[in-house]
Design a protein around this motif. Sequence first.
Motif, mmCIF file in Angstrom:
data_model
loop_
_atom_site.group_PDB
_atom_site.id
_atom_site.type_symbol
_atom_site.label_atom_id
_atom_site.label_comp_id
_atom_site.label_asym_id
_atom_site.label_seq_id
_atom_site.Cartn_x
_atom_site.Cartn_y
_atom_site.Cartn_z
ATOM 1 N N ARG A 103 50.273 45.905 45.125
ATOM 2 C CA ARG A 103 51.090 45.300 44.064
ATOM 3 C C ARG A 103 51.062 43.774 44.113
ATOM 4 N N SER A 104 51.108 43.200 45.311
ATOM 5 C CA SER A 104 51.124 41.728 45.411
ATOM 6 C C SER A 104 49.868 41.144 44.780
ATOM 7 N N LYS A 105 48.723 41.784 45.133
ATOM 8 C CA LYS A 105 47.450 41.297 44.628
ATOM 9 C C LYS A 105 47.378 41.427 43.105
ATOM 10 N N ALA A 106 47.803 42.605 42.620
ATOM 11 C CA ALA A 106 47.756 42.858 41.178
ATOM 12 C C ALA A 106 48.650 41.855 40.444
ATOM 13 N N ALA A 107 49.836 41.598 41.004
ATOM 14 C CA ALA A 107 50.765 40.650 40.370
ATOM 15 C C ALA A 107 50.136 39.266 40.307
ATOM 16 N N ARG A 108 49.464 38.916 41.406
ATOM 17 C CA ARG A 108 48.834 37.600 41.447
ATOM 18 C C ARG A 108 47.757 37.479 40.367
ATOM 19 N N ILE A 109 46.943 38.531 40.241
ATOM 20 C CA ILE A 109 45.869 38.487 39.240
ATOM 21 C C ILE A 109 46.450 38.367 37.825
ATOM 22 N N MET A 110 47.562 39.088 37.598
ATOM 23 C CA MET A 110 48.136 39.084 36.245
ATOM 24 C C MET A 110 49.041 37.873 36.007
ATOM 25 N N GLY A 111 49.260 37.123 37.063
ATOM 26 C CA GLY A 111 50.066 35.916 36.913
ATOM 27 C C GLY A 111 51.553 36.193 36.725
ATOM 28 N N ILE A 112 52.025 37.248 37.372
ATOM 29 C CA ILE A 112 53.468 37.533 37.299
ATOM 30 C C ILE A 112 54.031 37.694 38.709
ATOM 31 N N GLN A 113 55.358 37.698 38.826
ATOM 32 C CA GLN A 113 55.999 37.889 40.126
ATOM 33 C C GLN A 113 55.836 39.342 40.555
ATOM 34 N N ARG A 114 55.772 39.523 41.876
ATOM 35 C CA ARG A 114 55.636 40.876 42.393
ATOM 36 C C ARG A 114 56.854 41.728 42.004
ATOM 37 N N THR A 115 58.036 41.100 42.075
ATOM 38 C CA THR A 115 59.269 41.846 41.750
ATOM 39 C C THR A 115 59.270 42.272 40.284
ATOM 40 N N LYS B 51 51.403 49.116 29.806
ATOM 41 C CA LYS B 51 51.327 50.183 30.811
ATOM 42 C C LYS B 51 49.877 50.367 31.296
ATOM 43 N N GLU B 52 48.956 50.454 30.339
ATOM 44 C CA GLU B 52 47.545 50.668 30.702
ATOM 45 C C GLU B 52 46.971 49.467 31.445
ATOM 46 N N PHE B 53 47.424 48.307 31.005
ATOM 47 C CA PHE B 53 46.913 47.077 31.626
ATOM 48 C C PHE B 53 47.348 46.985 33.089
ATOM 49 N N ILE B 54 48.618 47.357 33.322
ATOM 50 C CA ILE B 54 49.120 47.321 34.706
ATOM 51 C C ILE B 54 48.375 48.359 35.562
ATOM 52 N N LYS B 55 48.182 49.533 34.967
ATOM 53 C CA LYS B 55 47.460 50.582 35.707
ATOM 54 C C LYS B 55 46.047 50.113 36.076
ATOM 55 N N LEU B 56 45.401 49.448 35.115
ATOM 56 C CA LEU B 56 44.040 48.950 35.351
ATOM 57 C C LEU B 56 44.004 47.986 36.533
ATOM 58 N N ASN B 57 44.988 47.082 36.545
ATOM 59 C CA ASN B 57 45.017 46.094 37.622
ATOM 60 C C ASN B 57 45.380 46.710 38.968
ATOM 61 N N LEU B 58 46.255 47.700 38.929
ATOM 62 C CA LEU B 58 46.620 48.367 40.191
ATOM 63 C C LEU B 58 45.432 49.147 40.748
ATOM 64 N N ARG B 59 44.698 49.749 39.829
ATOM 65 C CA ARG B 59 43.501 50.468 40.272
ATOM 66 C C ARG B 59 42.509 49.501 40.907
ATOM 67 N N TYR B 60 42.392 48.368 40.276
ATOM 68 C CA TYR B 60 41.442 47.385 40.754
ATOM 69 C C TYR B 60 41.785 46.903 42.154
ATOM 70 N N THR B 61 43.099 46.784 42.421
ATOM 71 C CA THR B 61 43.498 46.278 43.740
ATOM 72 C C THR B 61 43.756 47.415 44.717
ATOM 73 N N GLY B 62 43.427 48.627 44.294
ATOM 74 C CA GLY B 62 43.655 49.768 45.185
ATOM 75 C C GLY B 62 45.152 49.995 45.411
ATOM 76 N N GLY B 63 45.967 49.688 44.425
ATOM 77 C CA GLY B 63 47.405 49.941 44.526
ATOM 78 C C GLY B 63 48.184 48.786 45.159
ATOM 79 N N VAL C 182 30.164 48.494 40.553
ATOM 80 C CA VAL C 182 30.225 48.224 41.995
ATOM 81 C C VAL C 182 31.081 46.978 42.252
ATOM 82 N N VAL C 183 30.945 45.997 41.390
ATOM 83 C CA VAL C 183 31.691 44.753 41.587
ATOM 84 C C VAL C 183 33.167 44.926 41.250
ATOM 85 N N LEU C 184 33.431 45.592 40.143
ATOM 86 C CA LEU C 184 34.822 45.652 39.683
ATOM 87 C C LEU C 184 35.578 46.893 40.135
ATOM 88 N N GLY C 185 34.874 47.886 40.635
ATOM 89 C CA GLY C 185 35.530 49.139 41.009
ATOM 90 C C GLY C 185 36.398 48.983 42.250
#
Length: 504
Positions: free
Chosen positions: A478-490, A464-476, A424-427
């Motif tokens: 990209r800005s949020k996922a990039a921020r969590i992973m500590g990389i630029q959105r571009t 690839k899997e790691f990026i997919k995991l983060n995108l799933r977490y942010t509901g797609g 529930v928390v991470l989904g």
Amino acid sequence: MKKQMVTDKQPTDFSITQFKEISTWVTSVEDLDQLLELIIETATRMMRAKASSLLLVDQKTKRLYFKVATGDKKDDVKKFEIELGQGIAGHVAVTGEPLLIPDVSKDPRWYKEISESIGFSTKSIVCVPMKIDGEIIGVVEIIDKTDGSAIKDTDIKLLAVFAELAALAIKSARKIARVKKENKSLKEALGSQHQIIGDCIALRKVITDAFKVANSKTNTLIVGESGTGKELLARLIHRAGNRRDEPLVILNCAAIPESLLEDELFGHEKGAFTGALDRKIGKFELADKGTIFLDEIGEMSLSMQAKFLRVLQEEVFHRIGGNIPIHVDVRVIAATNKDIAKEVAEGRFREDLYYRLNVVQIRMPSLRERKEDIPLLAEYFLDKFKKEKGLSRLPISPKALEKMMQYHWPGNVRELKNALERAVVLGNGREILPEDLPIFNSNPNPPGFEVGLTLQDAINGFKKEFIKLNLRYTGGNRSKAARIMGIQRTYLSSLISKYQIQEV
Ligand SMILES: Nc1ncnc2c1ncn2[C@@H]1O[C@H](COP(=O)(O)OP(=O)(O)O)[C@@H](O)[C@H]1O
Ligand SMILES: [Mg+2]
């Protein structure tokens, strides 16, 4: 309530004793309306008033309404409501000061509409406020004397006493209502918190057995793997039995160092040992008339087992350092996740204590043995965590449920509960997916972790899997996922196209 007390006696017959009697009813108020009526009727008779009323402030509407009215027109007057500040009553309800108006026709505050519309002639009024802890909750007023005499100053004082009584009655009634409500919600909260969920035959048998032993003092041993609900069952046995209003004291024998267990169980007297600054009551004594639940009894040392056995046999013990024998009436429920018969066979658990505790044995089935209950339990926990997080809709995807059904649940219900909380928390907040339950991955290795791949391929597979995991977490997002992973959105976008990630 002794309503008949108010007779047609002359007011002067009214003794102090009777007055006192009213005040004792006030604190044990059962029917507030009846009590208020009684108070006002008594006041009316004592002062030989033509009519009287008790008005309360409706905090929501800021208006006064008639709670009690006496006199010929009492039913008509009850239909009215008065604005705060309006008329004599409204005035007193605002200022909090008593008012005696000998001739209402000469007073600009007089709100004559009520008297006129119901055809009740009024000359004089005395009105006093009712307060609870300084807050004005309403007013009491009387109108004219039956014999036409003037209302006197002493009438104000007397009426003020009645107003105080009425306020006291209301205060007690509110308190009783609040306590009742608190009790109810507390009971509900406790009840629902400790509900045993499950419908399989094995669990039903467990619950039936629990109810059978609940009302006796029979020592009961609950066995079963960790996380199967042994403590929950102990609570049910206590709650279902005649000791339910007495304490249930829980002691986890594994959580307490051997040297402190005796102190925890039996307490000590002041000065029993260095550092014993005060008397301490042990859990066994705290459980008097109730139940003690000894969790993880298999962890108790042999020397402690010997002491405990003696107490069970004699039903008497001493606080450490004390010489007065203390008698208690305690029902013992013990639990263990160990194979206790084996512990006995191998000399780690005293046989005599085992027989004492094991008068009735109840075995909690593991979750593996009751897989049919998984959907029910999952729904129950999901609902609980959803509520905590303020989510309304969050279904479990069929795939996730399928995985839950296949898993072997070594941690039993506790593990299922934790898994759902995490999901529930991470989904993604819309649906529980298999990925939200990572414990079920049949391949526990991270993607790309295989012999035969080059390091670069393995790294790419992981990325690839790691990026997919983060995108799933942010509901797609990209800005949020990039921020969590500590990389630029571009940079993330370029990786998405490099690894041809389409849907997440
Ligand atoms: N049948 C059940 N229904 C609902 N919750 C359960 C059930 N069984 C266990 N739980 C929950 O799982 C957790 C572990 O239960 P507990 O009674 O402490 O297990 P044990 O004492 O056997 O280790 C607790 O949070 C408990 O509320
Ligand atoms: Mg436990």
